[in-house]
Design a protein around this motif. Structure first.
Motif, PDB file in Angstrom:
ATOM      1  N   GLN A   2       0.823  -1.210   0.000  1.00 39.41           N
ATOM      2  CA  GLN A   2       0.000   0.000   0.000  1.00 39.41           C
ATOM      3  C   GLN A   2       0.853   1.253   0.000  1.00 39.41           C
ATOM      4  OE1 GLN A   2      -2.610  -0.532   3.313  1.00 39.41           O
ATOM      5  NE2 GLN A   2      -3.894  -2.014   2.253  1.00 39.41           N
ATOM      6  N   SER A   3       1.955   1.248   0.757  1.00 43.54           N
ATOM      7  CA  SER A   3       2.796   2.446   0.780  1.00 43.54           C
ATOM      8  C   SER A   3       3.509   2.626  -0.555  1.00 43.54           C
ATOM      9  CB  SER A   3       3.791   2.418   1.936  1.00 43.54           C
ATOM     10  OG  SER A   3       4.872   1.592   1.669  1.00 43.54           O
ATOM     11  N   LEU A   4       3.879   1.543  -1.219  1.00 41.29           N
ATOM     12  CA  LEU A   4       4.481   1.667  -2.550  1.00 41.29           C
ATOM     13  C   LEU A   4       3.494   2.307  -3.518  1.00 41.29           C
ATOM     14  CD1 LEU A   4       6.356  -1.711  -3.007  1.00 41.29           C
ATOM     15  CD2 LEU A   4       7.386   0.557  -2.985  1.00 41.29           C
ATOM     16  N   LYS A   5       2.248   1.873  -3.458  1.00 37.90           N
ATOM     17  CA  LYS A   5       1.242   2.431  -4.354  1.00 37.90           C
ATOM     18  C   LYS A   5       0.933   3.886  -4.000  1.00 37.90           C
ATOM     19  CE  LYS A   5      -3.029   1.437  -6.660  1.00 37.90           C
ATOM     20  NZ  LYS A   5      -3.916   0.387  -7.064  1.00 37.90           N
ATOM     21  N   ARG A   6       0.768   4.133  -2.704  1.00 38.34           N
ATOM     22  CA  ARG A   6       0.409   5.484  -2.262  1.00 38.34           C
ATOM     23  C   ARG A   6       1.554   6.472  -2.468  1.00 38.34           C
ATOM     24  NH1 ARG A   6      -0.777   4.136   2.628  1.00 38.34           N
ATOM     25  NH2 ARG A   6       1.258   4.586   3.446  1.00 38.34           N
ATOM     26  N   ASN A   7       2.761   6.101  -2.054  1.00 39.89           N
ATOM     27  CA  ASN A   7       3.886   7.040  -2.075  1.00 39.89           C
ATOM     28  C   ASN A   7       4.653   7.081  -3.388  1.00 39.89           C
ATOM     29  OD1 ASN A   7       3.276   7.584   0.601  1.00 39.89           O
ATOM     30  ND2 ASN A   7       4.769   6.126   1.378  1.00 39.89           N
ATOM     31  N   ILE A  12       2.201  -3.269  -7.574  1.00 44.34           N
ATOM     32  CA  ILE A  12       2.990  -4.488  -7.765  1.00 44.34           C
ATOM     33  C   ILE A  12       2.336  -5.642  -7.020  1.00 44.34           C
ATOM     34  CG2 ILE A  12       4.512  -3.911  -5.818  1.00 44.34           C
ATOM     35  CD1 ILE A  12       6.816  -5.174  -7.479  1.00 44.34           C
ATOM     36  N   ASP A  13       2.442  -6.809  -7.601  1.00 46.15           N
ATOM     37  CA  ASP A  13       1.934  -8.025  -6.988  1.00 46.15           C
ATOM     38  C   ASP A  13       2.667  -8.274  -5.670  1.00 46.15           C
ATOM     39  OD1 ASP A  13       0.530 -10.738  -7.286  1.00 46.15           O
ATOM     40  OD2 ASP A  13       2.645 -11.298  -7.035  1.00 46.15           O
ATOM     41  N   GLU A  14       1.940  -8.687  -4.657  1.00 42.34           N
ATOM     42  CA  GLU A  14       2.531  -8.878  -3.324  1.00 42.34           C
ATOM     43  C   GLU A  14       3.656  -9.904  -3.336  1.00 42.34           C
ATOM     44  OE1 GLU A  14       1.286  -9.969   1.258  1.00 42.34           O
ATOM     45  OE2 GLU A  14      -0.282  -9.755  -0.249  1.00 42.34           O
ATOM     46  N   SER A  15       3.477 -11.016  -4.021  1.00 43.28           N
ATOM     47  CA  SER A  15       4.522 -12.047  -4.026  1.00 43.28           C
ATOM     48  C   SER A  15       5.780 -11.546  -4.740  1.00 43.28           C
ATOM     49  CB  SER A  15       4.018 -13.347  -4.645  1.00 43.28           C
ATOM     50  OG  SER A  15       3.678 -13.157  -5.994  1.00 43.28           O
ATOM     51  N   ALA A  16       5.620 -10.761  -5.797  1.00 40.58           N
ATOM     52  CA  ALA A  16       6.772 -10.189  -6.489  1.00 40.58           C
ATOM     53  C   ALA A  16       7.496  -9.198  -5.583  1.00 40.58           C
ATOM     54  CB  ALA A  16       6.349  -9.509  -7.776  1.00 40.58           C
ATOM     55  N   ALA A  17       6.754  -8.367  -4.876  1.00 44.31           N
ATOM     56  CA  ALA A  17       7.361  -7.389  -3.979  1.00 44.31           C
ATOM     57  C   ALA A  17       8.130  -8.076  -2.857  1.00 44.31           C
ATOM     58  CB  ALA A  17       6.289  -6.461  -3.413  1.00 44.31           C
ATOM     59  N   ILE A  18       7.585  -9.145  -2.324  1.00 42.17           N
ATOM     60  CA  ILE A  18       8.268  -9.890  -1.261  1.00 42.17           C
ATOM     61  C   ILE A  18       9.550 -10.523  -1.802  1.00 42.17           C
ATOM     62  CG2 ILE A  18       8.099 -11.931   0.225  1.00 42.17           C
ATOM     63  CD1 ILE A  18       5.089 -11.150   0.572  1.00 42.17           C
ATOM     64  N   ASP A  19       9.475 -11.106  -2.976  1.00 38.02           N
ATOM     65  CA  ASP A  19      10.653 -11.706  -3.600  1.00 38.02           C
ATOM     66  C   ASP A  19      11.740 -10.656  -3.813  1.00 38.02           C
ATOM     67  OD1 ASP A  19      12.251 -13.663  -4.956  1.00 38.02           O
ATOM     68  OD2 ASP A  19      11.498 -12.910  -6.878  1.00 38.02           O
ATOM     69  N   ILE A  20      11.361  -9.502  -4.318  1.00 40.20           N
ATOM     70  CA  ILE A  20      12.320  -8.424  -4.579  1.00 40.20           C
ATOM     71  C   ILE A  20      12.911  -7.905  -3.274  1.00 40.20           C
ATOM     72  CG2 ILE A  20      12.545  -6.072  -5.466  1.00 40.20           C
ATOM     73  CD1 ILE A  20      10.419  -6.921  -7.625  1.00 40.20           C
ATOM     74  N   ALA A  21      12.087  -7.728  -2.263  1.00 44.39           N
ATOM     75  CA  ALA A  21      12.575  -7.239  -0.969  1.00 44.39           C
ATOM     76  C   ALA A  21      13.549  -8.240  -0.344  1.00 44.39           C
ATOM     77  CB  ALA A  21      11.412  -6.976  -0.024  1.00 44.39           C
ATOM     78  N   ARG A  22      13.227  -9.509  -0.386  1.00 43.83           N
ATOM     79  CA  ARG A  22      14.121 -10.543   0.171  1.00 43.83           C
ATOM     80  C   ARG A  22      15.454 -10.556  -0.566  1.00 43.83           C
ATOM     81  NH1 ARG A  22       9.789 -15.373   0.983  1.00 43.83           N
ATOM     82  NH2 ARG A  22       9.059 -14.706   3.027  1.00 43.83           N
ATOM     83  N   GLN A  59      13.093   0.069  -1.208  1.00 41.26           N
ATOM     84  CA  GLN A  59      12.068   0.202  -0.181  1.00 41.26           C
ATOM     85  C   GLN A  59      12.022  -1.041   0.702  1.00 41.26           C
ATOM     86  OE1 GLN A  59      10.150   2.995   0.496  1.00 41.26           O
ATOM     87  NE2 GLN A  59      11.586   3.896  -0.938  1.00 41.26           N
ATOM     88  N   GLY A  60      12.256  -2.202   0.117  1.00 42.21           N
ATOM     89  CA  GLY A  60      12.295  -3.438   0.896  1.00 42.21           C
ATOM     90  C   GLY A  60      13.442  -3.439   1.890  1.00 42.21           C
ATOM     91  N   VAL A  61      14.608  -2.960   1.465  1.00 41.04           N
ATOM     92  CA  VAL A  61      15.758  -2.880   2.368  1.00 41.04           C
ATOM     93  C   VAL A  61      15.444  -1.921   3.511  1.00 41.04           C
ATOM     94  CG1 VAL A  61      18.162  -2.116   2.568  1.00 41.04           C
ATOM     95  CG2 VAL A  61      17.467  -3.581   0.653  1.00 41.04           C
ATOM     96  N   LEU A  62      14.871  -0.773   3.196  1.00 39.95           N
ATOM     97  CA  LEU A  62      14.512   0.193   4.243  1.00 39.95           C
ATOM     98  C   LEU A  62      13.537  -0.412   5.246  1.00 39.95           C
ATOM     99  CD1 LEU A  62      14.057   3.466   2.181  1.00 39.95           C
ATOM    100  CD2 LEU A  62      15.805   3.012   3.906  1.00 39.95           C
ATOM    101  N   ALA A  63      12.587  -1.190   4.754  1.00 33.18           N
ATOM    102  CA  ALA A  63      11.543  -1.734   5.622  1.00 33.18           C
ATOM    103  C   ALA A  63      11.981  -2.977   6.382  1.00 33.18           C
ATOM    104  CB  ALA A  63      10.297  -2.047   4.797  1.00 33.18           C
ATOM    105  N   TYR A  64      12.752  -3.861   5.739  1.00 37.75           N
ATOM    106  CA  TYR A  64      12.990  -5.178   6.316  1.00 37.75           C
ATOM    107  C   TYR A  64      14.409  -5.440   6.800  1.00 37.75           C
ATOM    108  CZ  TYR A  64       8.423  -6.025   4.381  1.00 37.75           C
ATOM    109  OH  TYR A  64       7.094  -5.935   4.086  1.00 37.75           O
TER     110      TYR A  64
END
Length: 70
Positions: A2-7, A12-22, A59-64
């Motif tokens: 939601q923050s990626l979409k809002r900000n 992006i698909d949730e599973s793709a975003a998780i894969d990219i963040a990991r 954004q994934g690195v910042l968050a996780y």
């Protein structure tokens, strides 16, 4: 997601975003490690361009895994 979409305006698909963040949290930071990780992720998720992959990775690195930041 939601923050990626809002900000950032990224839908992006949730599973793709998780894969990219990991991958961002596991990619080597020395040399071209992050660049190579971005290239591989873009190949794995061709529906997203490289700039989207890079932004989601950052954004994934910042968050996780902010401890990876210098």
């Amino acid at each position: 997601m939601q923050s990626l979409k809002r900000n950032q305006g990224i839908d992006i698909d949730e599973s793709a975003a998780i894969d990219i963040a990991r991958a961002g949290c596991q990619a080597p930071t020395a040399g071209v490690g992050l660049y190579n990780a971005q290239q591989k992720l873009q190949q794995r998720h061709p529906e997203y361009d490289i700039s989207t992959v890079a932004l989601v990775m950052a954004q994934g690195v910042l968050a996780y895994c902010p401890e990876r930041l210098p």
